[in-house]
Design an enzyme around this catalytic site. Structure first.
Site, PDB file in Angstrom:
ATOM      1  N   ASN A   1       0.857  -1.183   0.000  1.00  0.00           N
ATOM      2  CA  ASN A   1       0.000   0.000   0.000  1.00  0.00           C
ATOM      3  C   ASN A   1       0.897   1.238   0.000  1.00  0.00           C
ATOM      4  OD1 ASN A   1       0.856   0.423   2.678  1.00  0.00           O
ATOM      5  ND2 ASN A   1      -1.005  -0.423   3.567  1.00  0.00           N
TER       6      ASN A   1
ATOM      7  N   ALA B   1      -8.789  -5.837   6.904  1.00  0.00           N
ATOM      8  CA  ALA B   1      -8.697  -6.910   5.900  1.00  0.00           C
ATOM      9  C   ALA B   1      -9.035  -6.472   4.479  1.00  0.00           C
ATOM     10  CB  ALA B   1      -9.551  -8.117   6.285  1.00  0.00           C
ATOM     11  N   ALA B   2      -9.156  -5.173   4.242  1.00  0.00           N
ATOM     12  CA  ALA B   2      -9.386  -4.721   2.864  1.00  0.00           C
ATOM     13  C   ALA B   2      -8.200  -5.105   1.976  1.00  0.00           C
ATOM     14  CB  ALA B   2      -9.607  -3.215   2.827  1.00  0.00           C
ATOM     15  N   GLY B   3      -6.982  -4.890   2.489  1.00  0.00           N
ATOM     16  CA  GLY B   3      -5.795  -5.264   1.731  1.00  0.00           C
ATOM     17  C   GLY B   3      -5.686  -6.758   1.527  1.00  0.00           C
ATOM     18  N   ASP B   4      -6.076  -7.522   2.546  1.00  0.00           N
ATOM     19  CA  ASP B   4      -6.039  -8.983   2.426  1.00  0.00           C
ATOM     20  C   ASP B   4      -7.065  -9.468   1.413  1.00  0.00           C
ATOM     21  OD1 ASP B   4      -4.076  -9.082   4.374  1.00  0.00           O
ATOM     22  OD2 ASP B   4      -5.504  -9.358   6.006  1.00  0.00           O
TER      23      ASP B   4
END
Length: 303
Positions: free
Chosen positions: A187, A252-255
């Site tokens: 990110n 957990a958006a990135g996950d």
């Protein structure tokens, strides 16, 4: 969407303990929270579940404590359809846990106690190496020992596998590791940590991407939150937008993005298509509370 190549996620599994508050406490302050939730989490587990829910055929390699949390986690993996052959219960160390505080705007602060995740070593990888050999895409993060990440990346890239590294939590990476990575997905904060470049637009994003390309990474995806993601490959460079949503919890958006990306690639999408798909999945995830609880299913994306 048909099942494609196999995905192997080598990474962490935690139990998340989530408290919702109006605002984050300052040092020494005690706040009354609104609610408490106990959820399965951990970057590796979250990404594996996301990949499975979004059309991937996924194996998980993880290390859990031989305790209540560990046993619940394995049962959850099975329920999600993951291959758990490479998941080991450790008799000495407890399962990993994460304390997550979420404020009213949906932002979060997280403290992780790694526990058994920190014992996911190369011996375990060697024992279940067949999972590496079977997979086409290997998805890695940095909540397990860096020596293990490097070992898996080198062995997998040597076999011609696509190794995707989500460099979170941010940690300095060696040139040996960069040379074994096919794609990297930091990110903006992680990008600045790794490259020293502050992302202010496409020009700076490309500058940062070139840093990774110069290290041998073929595909660079810098996730930009509500702005989408910047993709740089040999054939494409630019920002791929995402849909506007009202975020309630960014946990957990990135996950979700990384799991969705792996699932899309395993189903023969191009990198541009895969990033657009992952953007859509991540956007949906922030409209719900929790880590794995917020990960959408394939039918939710109406693909």
């Amino acid at each position: 969407m048909n099942q494609g190549h196999k995905i192997l996620v080598v990474g962490s599994a935690n139990t998340d303990m989530v408290i919702r508050v109006d605002e984050f406490p300052s040092a020494g302050q005690t706040l009354m929270g609104h609610s408490f939730l106990l959820n399965p989490g951990g970057k590796g587990a979250n990404q594996a579940v996301a990949a499975a829910r979004l059309g991937g055929k996924v194996a998980m390699m993880a290390r859990l404590g031989n305790d209540l949390f560990g046993k619940q986690t394995i049962e959850n993996f099975k329920k999600e359809g993951l291959n758990v052959e490479g998941v080991v219960l450790d008799n000495k160390l407890p399962s990993g846990v994460a304390q997550i505080v979420v404020d009213k705007s949906g932002e979060n602060t997280i403290v992780v106690a790694g526990g058994s995740n920190l014992a996911l070593n190369t011996r375990q990888i060697k024992k279940y190496f067949g999972l590496v050999q079977e997979a086409e895409i290997i998805l890695l993060q940095l909540e397990i020992p860096i020596e293990t990440v490097l070992y898996v990346a080198k062995k997998a890239s040597g076999l011609g596998k696509k190794v995707i590294l989500n460099p979170a939590p941010a940690s300095k990476l060696s040139d040996k590791l960069y040379a074994s990575i096919y794609a990297i997905t930091p990110n903006e904060t992680e990008t600045k940590f790794l490259t020293g470049i502050n992302i202010t637009g496409e020009k700076s994003a490309q500058h940062a991407a070139d840093f990774f390309h110069d290290k041998g990474v073929k595909v660079v995806i810098i996730t930009l939150g509500a702005a989408g993601a910047f993709l740089s490959t040999a054939d494409y460079s630019g920002t791929i937008a995402t849909s506007e949503v009202e975020a309630v919890d960014t946990t957990a958006a990135g996950d979700t993005f990384n799991g969705a990306l792996a699932a899309a690639l395993s189903n023969e999408m191009s990198w541009e298509e895969a990033v657009a798909f992952a953007n859509k999945a991540a956007a949906l995830s922030v409209t719900k509370h929790g880590a794995q609880a917020s990960v959408p299913f394939l039918q939710d994306l109406k693909v």
